[in-house]
Design a protein around this motif. Sequence first.
Motif, PDB file in Angstrom:
ATOM      1  N   ARG A 294       0.829  -1.196   0.000  1.00  0.00           N
ATOM      2  CA  ARG A 294       0.000   0.000   0.000  1.00  0.00           C
ATOM      3  C   ARG A 294       0.871   1.257   0.000  1.00  0.00           C
ATOM      4  O   ARG A 294       0.642   2.183  -0.768  1.00  0.00           O
ATOM      5  CB  ARG A 294      -0.924   0.019   1.221  1.00  0.00           C
ATOM      6  N   GLN A 295       1.907   1.240   0.820  1.00  0.00           N
ATOM      7  CA  GLN A 295       2.819   2.383   0.896  1.00  0.00           C
ATOM      8  C   GLN A 295       3.546   2.587  -0.430  1.00  0.00           C
ATOM      9  O   GLN A 295       3.681   3.707  -0.908  1.00  0.00           O
ATOM     10  CB  GLN A 295       3.826   2.175   2.034  1.00  0.00           C
ATOM     11  N   ARG A 296       4.012   1.500  -1.024  1.00  0.00           N
ATOM     12  CA  ARG A 296       4.730   1.591  -2.297  1.00  0.00           C
ATOM     13  C   ARG A 296       3.814   2.148  -3.385  1.00  0.00           C
ATOM     14  O   ARG A 296       4.228   2.992  -4.186  1.00  0.00           O
ATOM     15  CB  ARG A 296       5.248   0.201  -2.695  1.00  0.00           C
TER      16      ARG A 296
ATOM     17  N   ALA B 153       2.201   6.529  -6.953  1.00  0.00           N
ATOM     18  CA  ALA B 153       1.133   7.410  -7.433  1.00  0.00           C
ATOM     19  C   ALA B 153       1.538   8.873  -7.276  1.00  0.00           C
ATOM     20  O   ALA B 153       1.295   9.697  -8.162  1.00  0.00           O
ATOM     21  CB  ALA B 153      -0.162   7.129  -6.676  1.00  0.00           C
ATOM     22  N   GLU B 154       2.177   9.193  -6.167  1.00  0.00           N
ATOM     23  CA  GLU B 154       2.630  10.564  -5.943  1.00  0.00           C
ATOM     24  C   GLU B 154       3.703  10.949  -6.955  1.00  0.00           C
ATOM     25  O   GLU B 154       3.659  12.032  -7.544  1.00  0.00           O
ATOM     26  CB  GLU B 154       3.177  10.709  -4.528  1.00  0.00           C
ATOM     27  N   ALA B 155       4.651  10.052  -7.190  1.00  0.00           N
ATOM     28  CA  ALA B 155       5.710  10.327  -8.162  1.00  0.00           C
ATOM     29  C   ALA B 155       5.130  10.458  -9.565  1.00  0.00           C
ATOM     30  O   ALA B 155       5.532  11.326 -10.335  1.00  0.00           O
ATOM     31  CB  ALA B 155       6.750   9.207  -8.126  1.00  0.00           C
ATOM     32  N   ARG B 156       4.167   9.622  -9.883  1.00  0.00           N
ATOM     33  CA  ARG B 156       3.530   9.676 -11.207  1.00  0.00           C
ATOM     34  C   ARG B 156       2.797  10.992 -11.391  1.00  0.00           C
ATOM     35  O   ARG B 156       2.901  11.634 -12.437  1.00  0.00           O
ATOM     36  CB  ARG B 156       2.559   8.505 -11.361  1.00  0.00           C
ATOM     37  N   ALA B 157       2.053  11.413 -10.379  1.00  0.00           N
ATOM     38  CA  ALA B 157       1.322  12.679 -10.477  1.00  0.00           C
ATOM     39  C   ALA B 157       2.297  13.837 -10.657  1.00  0.00           C
ATOM     40  O   ALA B 157       2.051  14.731 -11.480  1.00  0.00           O
ATOM     41  CB  ALA B 157       0.471  12.888  -9.231  1.00  0.00           C
TER      42      ALA B 157
END
Length: 58
Positions: free
Chosen positions: A23-25, A30-34
């Motif tokens: 879940r953390q990964r 997702a944050e890096a992708r955004a």
Amino acid sequence: MTNVDDQIQARIAEQQRRREERRQRRAELAEARAHGLTARMRTKMRRWDDEDDGQGAA
């Protein structure tokens, strides 16, 4: 508790730990992708502006 119960509890705890790691990964990716998509769009729009400026001056 019996040895079997201890093993079951250990297995459950390990599964929960792995689930939390996944879940953390996923959240980090997702944050890096955004961030990457935002930066890419900014670059793209800057290039469009540069192209528009170049066409207007010609």
